[in-house]
Design a protein around this motif. Structure first.
Motif, PDB file in Angstrom:
ATOM      1  N   PRO A 259     -17.374  19.622  25.935  1.00 45.21           N
ATOM      2  CA  PRO A 259     -18.061  18.903  27.024  1.00 45.21           C
ATOM      3  C   PRO A 259     -18.669  17.567  26.612  1.00 45.21           C
ATOM      4  N   ILE A 260     -19.160  17.458  25.380  1.00 45.02           N
ATOM      5  CA  ILE A 260     -19.736  16.185  24.923  1.00 45.02           C
ATOM      6  C   ILE A 260     -18.645  15.127  24.818  1.00 45.02           C
ATOM      7  N   LEU A 316     -18.747   0.551  22.299  1.00 43.06           N
ATOM      8  CA  LEU A 316     -17.873   0.436  23.475  1.00 43.06           C
ATOM      9  C   LEU A 316     -16.765  -0.583  23.242  1.00 43.06           C
ATOM     10  N   GLU A 317     -17.136  -1.735  22.707  1.00 45.17           N
ATOM     11  CA  GLU A 317     -16.134  -2.788  22.506  1.00 45.17           C
ATOM     12  C   GLU A 317     -15.083  -2.364  21.485  1.00 45.17           C
ATOM     13  N   THR A 318     -15.490  -1.639  20.457  1.00 43.10           N
ATOM     14  CA  THR A 318     -14.523  -1.130  19.482  1.00 43.10           C
ATOM     15  C   THR A 318     -13.514  -0.204  20.156  1.00 43.10           C
ATOM     16  N   ALA A 319     -14.023   0.652  21.057  1.00 40.61           N
ATOM     17  CA  ALA A 319     -13.134   1.553  21.795  1.00 40.61           C
ATOM     18  C   ALA A 319     -12.177   0.768  22.694  1.00 40.61           C
ATOM     19  N   GLN A 320     -12.688  -0.299  23.305  1.00 37.47           N
ATOM     20  CA  GLN A 320     -11.898  -1.052  24.276  1.00 37.47           C
ATOM     21  C   GLN A 320     -10.899  -2.014  23.654  1.00 37.47           C
ATOM     22  N   THR A 321     -11.232  -2.559  22.501  1.00 32.81           N
ATOM     23  CA  THR A 321     -10.377  -3.603  21.921  1.00 32.81           C
ATOM     24  C   THR A 321      -9.560  -3.131  20.724  1.00 32.81           C
ATOM     25  N   LYS A 322      -9.986  -2.052  20.073  1.00 33.07           N
ATOM     26  CA  LYS A 322      -9.290  -1.593  18.872  1.00 33.07           C
ATOM     27  C   LYS A 322      -8.684  -0.203  19.037  1.00 33.07           C
ATOM     28  N   ASN A 323      -8.780   0.333  20.256  1.00 37.80           N
ATOM     29  CA  ASN A 323      -8.233   1.665  20.556  1.00 37.80           C
ATOM     30  C   ASN A 323      -8.750   2.716  19.567  1.00 37.80           C
ATOM     31  N   ASN A 324     -10.027   2.578  19.225  1.00 36.49           N
ATOM     32  CA  ASN A 324     -10.664   3.513  18.306  1.00 36.49           C
ATOM     33  C   ASN A 324     -11.982   3.973  18.929  1.00 36.49           C
ATOM     34  N   LYS A 325     -12.010   5.227  19.397  1.00 42.58           N
ATOM     35  CA  LYS A 325     -13.167   5.722  20.133  1.00 42.58           C
ATOM     36  C   LYS A 325     -14.164   6.482  19.255  1.00 42.58           C
ATOM     37  N   GLU A 326     -13.873   6.582  17.972  1.00 44.67           N
ATOM     38  CA  GLU A 326     -14.707   7.385  17.079  1.00 44.67           C
ATOM     39  C   GLU A 326     -16.180   6.964  17.127  1.00 44.67           C
ATOM     40  N   ASP A 327     -16.437   5.661  16.994  1.00 47.32           N
ATOM     41  CA  ASP A 327     -17.825   5.185  16.983  1.00 47.32           C
ATOM     42  C   ASP A 327     -18.538   5.526  18.287  1.00 47.32           C
ATOM     43  N   PHE A 328     -17.823   5.372  19.396  1.00 49.38           N
ATOM     44  CA  PHE A 328     -18.452   5.636  20.693  1.00 49.38           C
ATOM     45  C   PHE A 328     -18.728   7.132  20.872  1.00 49.38           C
ATOM     46  N   LEU A 329     -17.774   7.971  20.497  1.00 46.65           N
ATOM     47  CA  LEU A 329     -17.973   9.419  20.612  1.00 46.65           C
ATOM     48  C   LEU A 329     -19.140   9.872  19.734  1.00 46.65           C
ATOM     49  N   LEU A 330     -19.221   9.332  18.537  1.00 48.71           N
ATOM     50  CA  LEU A 330     -20.333   9.660  17.641  1.00 48.71           C
ATOM     51  C   LEU A 330     -21.659   9.167  18.207  1.00 48.71           C
ATOM     52  N   PHE A 331     -21.636   7.974  18.798  1.00 49.49           N
ATOM     53  CA  PHE A 331     -22.852   7.396  19.374  1.00 49.49           C
ATOM     54  C   PHE A 331     -23.395   8.294  20.489  1.00 49.49           C
ATOM     55  N   ILE A 332     -22.523   8.697  21.418  1.00 51.82           N
ATOM     56  CA  ILE A 332     -22.951   9.542  22.527  1.00 51.82           C
ATOM     57  C   ILE A 332     -23.390  10.912  22.027  1.00 51.82           C
ATOM     58  N   ALA A 333     -22.667  11.466  21.072  1.00 50.01           N
ATOM     59  CA  ALA A 333     -23.039  12.771  20.512  1.00 50.01           C
ATOM     60  C   ALA A 333     -24.429  12.700  19.878  1.00 50.01           C
ATOM     61  N   GLN A 334     -24.696  11.622  19.152  1.00 50.22           N
ATOM     62  CA  GLN A 334     -26.008  11.462  18.524  1.00 50.22           C
ATOM     63  C   GLN A 334     -27.117  11.333  19.572  1.00 50.22           C
ATOM     64  N   ILE A 335     -26.845  10.608  20.642  1.00 51.35           N
ATOM     65  CA  ILE A 335     -27.824  10.462  21.729  1.00 51.35           C
ATOM     66  C   ILE A 335     -28.125  11.824  22.352  1.00 51.35           C
ATOM     67  N   GLU A 336     -27.073  12.618  22.588  1.00 48.22           N
ATOM     68  CA  GLU A 336     -27.282  13.944  23.184  1.00 48.22           C
ATOM     69  C   GLU A 336     -28.047  14.847  22.224  1.00 48.22           C
TER      70      GLU A 336
END
Length: 349
Positions: A259-260, A316-336
């Motif tokens: 779910p995260i 977000l920009e890394t996910a959008q421009t480099k097709n790499n979502k790892e940083d964003f997924l980790l960021f949201i997981a850490q916030i949760e």
């Protein structure tokens, strides 16, 4: 599948003409779907499931079964081919599960442990605690977008109905609208309403109500740029199709992903499509938090201070421009994770 469609339509008390009108297709097609003489497209299956309130998985499995049988017929090699396809798909599924990094997997395990603890102490939930945390969410989400209201001023506008001197009408409306949008996603959560186009447009309509009425709850018709980002959102003529794909992706993955990860992916995908003139960030965060609440988690409150905002935008920009979502997924997981820890601390656990 034809029986599923007809029974669901009759249960809803709809005529084929009404279903056709709501879906924007010819009435004769609906009759053909129900007679089994014509197969709907995948997009039409998604819309039919939502409109007729049929379990998406049930309808999709029935549709795929008929599609496969129609394509292969009584070919002597059909069963062998199907077994090979199943094996390949199962291997692909295992590979996709393994694609979650060790770092992300570790934080998800920590989050799930915190959620287990939270579930044991749900009886200590308090309306006042929830109200305070939702107030903070409205304050932070608006602050990310440039609203200058302080937390105290946000409280006075929402709970006292006061007008803050020196603050614009737009800033007041952003505060009121966001709080009402939180109430709306909680309403959807309580009704266990699945995410669909109508609900996303309704959330956006609340966000821009009274601020930009002509664009509230409507997809953009012009090209936009994201301030401070090198990423260019899709052209306006592509938005409707991109959003169709967005909901198909959700239906396909909602019972597969953690779910995260699901919530973070939906956030990133929606804000990347940037389907609205304004309010994309707030709407995307609300959609993310709807998914989290529906799965028993707490609101993930991204802070609006400079450092947090920059970390958020960069991921977000890394996910959008480099097709790499790892940083964003980790960021949201850490916030949760931090939101869960704080919630447990507040209730004394």
């Amino acid at each position: 599948m034809k029986t599923l469609l007809k029974n669901a339509r009759e249960r809803k008390g709809l005529k084929t003409r009404e279903v056709a009108q709501l879906l924007g297709i010819d009435q004769a097609l609906i009759s053909k779907f129900e007679k089994g003489t014509r197969k709907p497209t995948k997009d039409q299956v998604v819309k039919l499931a939502s409109l007729l309130e049929i379990d998406f998985e049930t309808l999709m499995v029935a549709w795929l079964k008929e599609k496969i049988l129609y394509e292969i017929g009584q070919d002597d090699f059909a069963l062998k081919a199907i077994n090979m396809v199943r094996e390949e798909m199962e291997n692909s599924y295992v590979t996709s599960k393994k694609s979650i990094s060790k770092n992300l997997s570790a934080i998800l395990e920590e989050i799930d442990a915190l959620k287990v603890k939270l579930d044991q102490f749900r009886q200590f939930d308090s309306y006042r605690i929830t109200q305070a945390l939702e107030l903070e969410y409205t304050f932070e989400s608006n602050r990310i977008e440039g609203n200058t209201m302080t937390l105290r001023e946000t409280d006075l506008v929402i709970n006292e109905g006061l007008t803050i001197s020196g603050k614009s009408m737009r800033e007041h409306l952003e505060v009121i609208n966001h709080q009402e949008a939180i109430a709306y996603i909680k309403h959807l959560m309580n009704k266990n309403t699945p995410l669909n186009e109508r609900e996303v447009l309704s959330i956006h309509n609340l966000i821009l109500r009274g601020i930009n009425p002509e664009d509230a709850g409507r997809y953009r018709k012009v090209q936009v740029m994201i301030k401070g980002s090198s990423f260019m959102p899709p052209q306006p003529f592509m938005v409707a199709k991109e959003m169709e794909d967005f909901f198909i992706w959700y239906e396909t993955n909602k019972n597969v992903l953690h779910p995260i990860v699901l919530a973070a992916e939906l956030h990133e995908r929606l804000v990347t499509i940037h389907p609205f003139i304004d309010g994309n960030g707030r709407t995307s965060r609300l959609v993310m938090n709807l998914i989290l609440l529906q799965n028993g988690y707490v609101i993930a409150n991204i802070k609006g201070d400079y450092d947090s905002r920059m970390n958020y935008y960069n991921a977000l920009e890394t996910a959008q421009t480099k097709n790499n979502k790892e940083d964003f997924l980790l960021f949201i997981a850490q916030i949760e994770k931090e939101s869960l820890e704080r919630y447990l601390e507040i209730i004394g656990q």
